[in-house]
Design a protein around this motif. Structure first.
Motif, short mmCIF file in Angstrom:
data_model
loop_
_atom_site.label_atom_id
_atom_site.label_comp_id
_atom_site.label_asym_id
_atom_site.label_seq_id
_atom_site.Cartn_x
_atom_site.Cartn_y
_atom_site.Cartn_z
N TRP A 56 -60.47 21.15 54.37
CA TRP A 56 -60.83 22.51 53.98
C TRP A 56 -61.71 23.16 55.05
O TRP A 56 -61.48 24.30 55.45
N GLU A 57 -62.71 22.42 55.52
CA GLU A 57 -63.63 22.95 56.52
C GLU A 57 -62.92 23.27 57.83
O GLU A 57 -63.31 24.20 58.54
N ARG A 58 -61.88 22.51 58.14
CA ARG A 58 -61.16 22.71 59.41
C ARG A 58 -59.97 23.65 59.25
O ARG A 58 -59.22 23.87 60.20
N GLY A 59 -59.79 24.20 58.05
CA GLY A 59 -58.67 25.10 57.82
C GLY A 59 -57.33 24.39 57.80
O GLY A 59 -56.30 25.01 58.09
#
Length: 219
Positions: A56-59
């Motif tokens: 999620w944080e890295r897309g």
């Protein structure tokens, strides 16, 4: 199957799921297995959660990440209520993933399995003989002890369901036969089982007085 208040896209997916479940029952009947879940999967659940968060944080979050997290969270539960809740969440994510596929790729037709191979079920000991005496060939095998226990539990659901559906007291004899077989697995004779029943009836009563307990609503 489209209920009032259910979006058409969701109703379609749920109808496919229901059709698949019906096909599974036609092929395999009622199945009963141990859960196989528990604290030994907690570390894997935490790992799946970290992978989901990192993606999620890295897309780079995918449905695989979300479903894997929910799946292992379910596997980490042993308490029935919490396990059920996690399985419902897992199923909901799977349904949502299917809806996403349908939006991206249009309505795809779900084809349930139509059979093939053999359907197996636990039967009474003399059934192969009865079949052969009728001029047909009986193909069968002997289950191992663990499989036997599992199939007996499934058979109990099957026989109880047949009584509930028909109300025929003859079906209760089948229920009792399965109960006796399960008792034997636990090294209990019919007399030993009856002694336990009688002891519990002495301490807590039976059901002959038709008492219905009223409980307050709430958690």
């Amino acid at each position: 199957m489209e209920d009032e208040g259910v979006a058409p896209a969701l109703a379609r997916v749920l109808a496919d799921v229901a059709a698949e479940r019906e096909a599974q029952d036609r092929m395999w009947g009622v199945q009963e297995f141990p859960d196989g879940s528990g604290p030994e999967f907690v570390e894997r659940a935490e790992e799946a959660k970290r992978e989901c968060s990192t993606a999620w944080e890295r897309g780079r979050l995918t449905w695989r990440h979300v479903l894997t997290e929910e799946f292992f969270e379910a596997l980490a539960e042993a308490e029935p209520d919490r396990l059920r809740a996690e399985l419902v969440q897992t199923a909901a994510v799977a349904v949502k993933w299917i809806e996403s596929l349908d939006r991206r790729h249009g309505g795809m037709v779900h084809r349930t399995k139509s059979g093939g191979g053999f359907t197996e079920k636990l039967v009474r000991d003399r059934i192969p003989q009865v079949i052969e005496e009728s001029g047909r060939r009986a193909e069968f095998r002997v289950a191992g002890l663990d499989e036997y226990r599992s199939r007996l539990r499934a058979k109990l659901y099957e026989e109880a369901g047949e009584y509930v559906a028909s109300g025929d007291p003859e079906e209760l004899a089948d229920v009792l036969e399965v109960v006796h077989a399960l008792a034997a697995v636990h090294r209990l004779t019919p007399d030993g089982l009856e002694a336990r029943r009688a002891d519990k009836a002495q301490r807590r009563g039976g059901f002959s007085e038709r008492i219905v307990l009223r409980l307050p609503e709430g958690p």
